[in-house]
Design a protein around this motif. Sequence first.
Motif, PDB file in Angstrom:
ATOM      1  N   SER A   1       0.856  -1.189   0.000  1.00  0.00           N
ATOM      2  CA  SER A   1       0.000   0.000   0.000  1.00  0.00           C
ATOM      3  C   SER A   1       0.887   1.232   0.000  1.00  0.00           C
ATOM      4  CB  SER A   1      -0.921  -0.008   1.224  1.00  0.00           C
ATOM      5  OG  SER A   1      -1.727   1.168   1.226  1.00  0.00           O
ATOM      6  N   ASN A   2       0.394   2.282  -0.637  1.00  0.00           N
ATOM      7  CA  ASN A   2       1.206   3.515  -0.773  1.00  0.00           C
ATOM      8  C   ASN A   2       0.271   4.720  -0.824  1.00  0.00           C
ATOM      9  OD1 ASN A   2       3.531   5.035  -1.083  1.00  0.00           O
ATOM     10  ND2 ASN A   2       3.412   4.979  -3.312  1.00  0.00           N
ATOM     11  N   ALA A   3       0.574   5.770  -0.077  1.00  0.00           N
ATOM     12  CA  ALA A   3      -0.155   7.044  -0.106  1.00  0.00           C
ATOM     13  C   ALA A   3       0.866   8.150  -0.333  1.00  0.00           C
ATOM     14  CB  ALA A   3      -0.919   7.266   1.197  1.00  0.00           C
ATOM     15  N   THR A   4       0.687   8.898  -1.447  1.00  0.00           N
ATOM     16  CA  THR A   4       1.710   9.859  -1.854  1.00  0.00           C
ATOM     17  C   THR A   4       1.072  11.182  -2.268  1.00  0.00           C
ATOM     18  OG1 THR A   4       2.935   7.989  -2.767  1.00  0.00           O
ATOM     19  CG2 THR A   4       3.735  10.195  -3.314  1.00  0.00           C
ATOM     20  N   ILE A   5       1.748  12.258  -1.905  1.00  0.00           N
ATOM     21  CA  ILE A   5       1.420  13.587  -2.425  1.00  0.00           C
ATOM     22  C   ILE A   5       2.629  14.069  -3.211  1.00  0.00           C
ATOM     23  CG2 ILE A   5       0.936  15.995  -1.857  1.00  0.00           C
ATOM     24  CD1 ILE A   5      -0.551  15.091   0.570  1.00  0.00           C
ATOM     25  N   THR A   6       2.404  14.407  -4.497  1.00  0.00           N
ATOM     26  CA  THR A   6       3.495  14.909  -5.338  1.00  0.00           C
ATOM     27  C   THR A   6       3.184  16.326  -5.768  1.00  0.00           C
ATOM     28  OG1 THR A   6       2.454  14.045  -7.345  1.00  0.00           O
ATOM     29  CG2 THR A   6       4.003  12.593  -6.211  1.00  0.00           C
ATOM     30  N   GLY A   7       4.211  17.095  -5.911  1.00  0.00           N
ATOM     31  CA  GLY A   7       4.052  18.477  -6.357  1.00  0.00           C
ATOM     32  C   GLY A   7       5.199  18.876  -7.257  1.00  0.00           C
ATOM     33  N   SER A   8       4.894  19.781  -8.221  1.00  0.00           N
ATOM     34  CA  SER A   8       5.942  20.287  -9.102  1.00  0.00           C
ATOM     35  C   SER A   8       5.661  21.749  -9.410  1.00  0.00           C
ATOM     36  CB  SER A   8       6.015  19.463 -10.398  1.00  0.00           C
ATOM     37  OG  SER A   8       4.829  19.633 -11.145  1.00  0.00           O
ATOM     38  N   GLN A   9       6.725  22.485  -9.618  1.00  0.00           N
ATOM     39  CA  GLN A   9       6.613  23.897  -9.961  1.00  0.00           C
ATOM     40  C   GLN A   9       7.586  24.211 -11.091  1.00  0.00           C
ATOM     41  OE1 GLN A   9       4.726  26.706  -8.883  1.00  0.00           O
ATOM     42  NE2 GLN A   9       5.783  27.492 -10.686  1.00  0.00           N
TER      43      GLN A   9
ATOM     44  N   TYR B   1       3.558   7.756   2.533  1.00  0.00           N
ATOM     45  CA  TYR B   1       3.706   6.614   3.422  1.00  0.00           C
ATOM     46  C   TYR B   1       3.508   5.343   2.602  1.00  0.00           C
ATOM     47  CZ  TYR B   1       3.106   9.919   7.283  1.00  0.00           C
ATOM     48  OH  TYR B   1       3.253  10.973   8.152  1.00  0.00           O
ATOM     49  N   ASN B   2       4.225   4.278   3.006  1.00  0.00           N
ATOM     50  CA  ASN B   2       3.988   2.989   2.366  1.00  0.00           C
ATOM     51  C   ASN B   2       4.051   1.877   3.402  1.00  0.00           C
ATOM     52  OD1 ASN B   2       6.676   2.690   2.879  1.00  0.00           O
ATOM     53  ND2 ASN B   2       7.334   2.751   0.749  1.00  0.00           N
ATOM     54  N   ALA B   3       3.436   0.784   3.042  1.00  0.00           N
ATOM     55  CA  ALA B   3       3.403  -0.375   3.944  1.00  0.00           C
ATOM     56  C   ALA B   3       3.419  -1.642   3.104  1.00  0.00           C
ATOM     57  CB  ALA B   3       2.150  -0.333   4.823  1.00  0.00           C
TER      58      ALA B   3
ATOM     59  N   ASP C   1      -2.378  -6.279   8.004  1.00  0.00           N
ATOM     60  CA  ASP C   1      -1.263  -5.446   8.450  1.00  0.00           C
ATOM     61  C   ASP C   1      -1.206  -4.108   7.703  1.00  0.00           C
ATOM     62  OD1 ASP C   1      -0.512  -7.340  10.275  1.00  0.00           O
ATOM     63  OD2 ASP C   1       0.943  -8.308   8.915  1.00  0.00           O
ATOM     64  N   ILE C   2      -1.621  -4.109   6.404  1.00  0.00           N
ATOM     65  CA  ILE C   2      -1.545  -2.834   5.663  1.00  0.00           C
ATOM     66  C   ILE C   2      -2.756  -1.943   5.930  1.00  0.00           C
ATOM     67  CG2 ILE C   2      -0.211  -3.923   3.818  1.00  0.00           C
ATOM     68  CD1 ILE C   2      -2.725  -3.756   2.073  1.00  0.00           C
ATOM     69  N   THR C   3      -3.691  -2.455   6.749  1.00  0.00           N
ATOM     70  CA  THR C   3      -4.835  -1.617   7.127  1.00  0.00           C
ATOM     71  C   THR C   3      -4.573  -0.866   8.422  1.00  0.00           C
ATOM     72  OG1 THR C   3      -5.902  -3.428   8.334  1.00  0.00           O
ATOM     73  CG2 THR C   3      -6.406  -3.210   5.966  1.00  0.00           C
ATOM     74  N   ARG C   4      -3.444  -1.122   9.049  1.00  0.00           N
ATOM     75  CA  ARG C   4      -3.102  -0.465  10.316  1.00  0.00           C
ATOM     76  C   ARG C   4      -2.120   0.667  10.063  1.00  0.00           C
ATOM     77  NH1 ARG C   4      -1.877  -6.158  13.464  1.00  0.00           N
ATOM     78  NH2 ARG C   4      -4.046  -6.949  13.457  1.00  0.00           N
ATOM     79  N   THR C   5      -2.482   1.854  10.498  1.00  0.00           N
ATOM     80  CA  THR C   5      -1.635   3.033  10.249  1.00  0.00           C
ATOM     81  C   THR C   5      -0.272   2.906  10.912  1.00  0.00           C
ATOM     82  OG1 THR C   5      -2.622   4.138  12.170  1.00  0.00           O
ATOM     83  CG2 THR C   5      -3.626   4.546  10.008  1.00  0.00           C
ATOM     84  N   GLY C   6      -0.177   2.138  11.976  1.00  0.00           N
ATOM     85  CA  GLY C   6       1.114   2.014  12.649  1.00  0.00           C
ATOM     86  C   GLY C   6       2.144   1.260  11.829  1.00  0.00           C
ATOM     87  N   ASN C   7       1.729   0.546  10.805  1.00  0.00           N
ATOM     88  CA  ASN C   7       2.664  -0.214   9.984  1.00  0.00           C
ATOM     89  C   ASN C   7       3.191   0.575   8.786  1.00  0.00           C
ATOM     90  OD1 ASN C   7       2.366  -2.454  11.648  1.00  0.00           O
ATOM     91  ND2 ASN C   7       0.667  -3.301  10.432  1.00  0.00           N
ATOM     92  N   TYR C   8       2.748   1.810   8.623  1.00  0.00           N
ATOM     93  CA  TYR C   8       3.165   2.615   7.461  1.00  0.00           C
ATOM     94  C   TYR C   8       4.473   3.346   7.766  1.00  0.00           C
ATOM     95  CZ  TYR C   8      -1.033   1.901   4.690  1.00  0.00           C
ATOM     96  OH  TYR C   8      -2.011   1.347   3.923  1.00  0.00           O
ATOM     97  N   LEU C   9       5.338   3.438   6.780  1.00  0.00           N
ATOM     98  CA  LEU C   9       6.631   4.114   6.892  1.00  0.00           C
ATOM     99  C   LEU C   9       6.599   5.422   6.112  1.00  0.00           C
ATOM    100  CD1 LEU C   9       8.969   1.023   6.327  1.00  0.00           C
ATOM    101  CD2 LEU C   9       8.136   1.948   8.498  1.00  0.00           C
ATOM    102  N   GLU C  10       7.122   6.458   6.690  1.00  0.00           N
ATOM    103  CA  GLU C  10       7.098   7.799   6.088  1.00  0.00           C
ATOM    104  C   GLU C  10       8.330   7.986   5.195  1.00  0.00           C
ATOM    105  OE1 GLU C  10       6.648  12.411   7.690  1.00  0.00           O
ATOM    106  OE2 GLU C  10       7.554  10.869   8.957  1.00  0.00           O
TER     107      GLU C  10
END
Length: 454
Positions: A115-123, A306-308, A315-324
């Motif tokens: 699982s992966n949650a990402t915010i990307t930005g470019s200018q 964050y990814n897990a 395990d990937i449904t628990r926020t404590g298992n995600y790495l920043e």
Amino acid sequence: MKKQITLLAAIFALWSTGYAQAPQEPMRLSLQESINYALQHRASLQAARNEEKIAKARVGEIRSAGLPQLNATVDAGDNFIQQQSFLPSEFFQNQDNPPPLGTFVPVTFAPAYTSNATITGSQLLFDGTYLIGLKAASTYTELSRKNTQRSEIEVAEQVSKAYYSVLVNSERMQLLTQNLVRLDTLLSQTSTMYENGVAEKLDVDRLSVQRNNLLVEQQKTQRLMAISENLLKFQMGLNQAQPVLLVDELAEVEIDMSQVYPQDFDYANRIEFSILETQRDLASFQVQADKAGYLPKLFLNARYGYNAASNEFRDITRTGNYLEYGFVGVQLQLPIFDGLRKHYLIQQSKLALENTKLGFETLRQSIDMELAQASTELTNALDVLDARKANMVLAEEIARVAKIKFQEGVGTNLEVVSAETDLREAQTNYYAAMYDALIAKVNLSRATGTLHSK
């Protein structure tokens, strides 16, 4: 009682189907009011203004490329067939069963669930093409505005010509009515003279034929009047069911003689010339933009998320298992070789710019020819109008004298009929010349750029 009920029901039915509705009041219109109404309600102009709004929206689209671009992504997946990699067999030393040297062992590194949650930005920091596009944006908007103005001028021309057509037909209709009244009087007098033995039956018959011809001409003019009114409503964008009443009067054609064969004409007065200038500026910007394609581009990029990963879905449904994780940096794009694409683009844009510049001479020649033609047409139309007016006045006098002579017994009925025929022809020719002169005046105003100037 039954009859009363039936009558009331019939009246109600007529009212419900619209027959009992009061007729619409006619809309009183001057020429300028007709033009103003058309500028607000003509569908083609509304479409042109929508195109102008579309152009402004496109400019906003261009500008948006230079603003920060942010995106968020969330994904979760099941690696139902996990990818494997190969490691040398030396990594797996087994004293009891050592693997052969030079062999590889498949190993699975990918977890079953990720699982992966990402915010990307470019200018965008620098892009020569974008900077040129910003400069051209206002010019592009100006071109759209000028195209709308050209459409407005065309509508003003069409409404003016249609309005003059209605005026001329209306004047002819009034004149035919007057002729018919005069002829009815003459026919009545001749019939009385015939009854008294002073005139012949042939005299009455000739006047009856003349009256029948005049009635037919009146009916034809009335139909033309309806057609010309419908055309005016169409050019204005007005409902065909709406009656109109024109308040302007048909007067002698007045013209500013300085407009005829102008010596110091400014081509910039013509909207077509102004549009071509704007198109030249846009073509110049296109050349600059294509050349700027050789310049590097610089971007500021950033990622945060964050990814897990786990072999168990819970395990990937628990926020404590995600790495920043996070990243920020710059990206420099250097164009090296594109198969000469930009080279050919520049060639095309340069030739397009040259063609636009060549168009100025063609347009000047076209405007010169249009001015000369419109001036000549108006001069000829005014000369014809003067001659036709003099003929009409003379025909009126001849008809008046012929009638008096016939009534006094010193003239013939044939002279009266011939004079009336000549008078109607002279009147028809006069109003045809009047219409031609008015149309020539509109054409000259269009040629000089003064028809609908802001």
